[in-house]
Scaffold this motif. Structure first.
Motif, short mmCIF file in Angstrom:
data_model
loop_
_atom_site.label_atom_id
_atom_site.label_comp_id
_atom_site.label_asym_id
_atom_site.label_seq_id
_atom_site.Cartn_x
_atom_site.Cartn_y
_atom_site.Cartn_z
N ARG A 154 18.64 69.34 18.68
CA ARG A 154 19.08 68.64 19.79
C ARG A 154 19.38 69.39 21.10
N GLY A 155 19.91 70.75 21.01
CA GLY A 155 19.94 71.57 21.95
C GLY A 155 18.60 72.06 22.52
N ILE A 156 17.65 72.16 21.77
CA ILE A 156 16.39 72.51 22.33
C ILE A 156 15.88 71.37 23.07
N LEU A 157 15.95 70.18 22.59
CA LEU A 157 15.46 68.95 23.45
C LEU A 157 16.35 68.86 24.62
N TRP A 158 17.54 69.23 24.90
CA TRP A 158 18.32 68.95 25.95
C TRP A 158 17.80 70.24 26.85
N ILE B 23 20.43 61.56 31.44
CA ILE B 23 21.09 60.47 30.84
C ILE B 23 21.73 60.59 29.66
N GLY B 24 21.17 61.58 29.02
CA GLY B 24 21.82 62.20 27.60
C GLY B 24 23.04 62.68 27.89
N TRP B 25 22.97 63.66 29.18
CA TRP B 25 24.27 64.26 29.40
C TRP B 25 25.46 63.44 29.71
#
Length: 76
Positions: free
Chosen positions: A38-42, A51-53
């Motif tokens: 998920r960190g890499i995706l962010w 939006i995810g942030w």
């Protein structure tokens, strides 16, 4: 026989929020919690285009609880 995995220290919600506020668009708070994918995706999408942030603002407490529960059971 092997010894059980050592108890991992819990992650802190306040530290997670600080990382989210200053570096959350880059996924640093997910790396801190051990969520590398998920960190890499962010990191690659700018927090899923911000939006995810924003969603993380409301979900960090439950995310930290889940991570800490997994760590207490011996998962990394």
């Amino acid at each position: 026989m092997t010894d059980p995995a050592p108890m991992l220290p819990p992650k802190d919600t306040a530290i997670t929020y600080i990382l989210w506020f200053f570096l959350g668009v880059f996924g640093v708070h997910h790396f801190y919690m051990g969520k590398v994918g998920r960190g890499i995706l962010w990191l690659l999408t700018g927090g899923l285009f911000l939006i995810g942030w924003i969603v993380d603002l409301f979900t960090i407490p439950s995310q930290v609880r889940n991570v800490n529960a997994r760590r207490a059971m011996g998962y990394r």
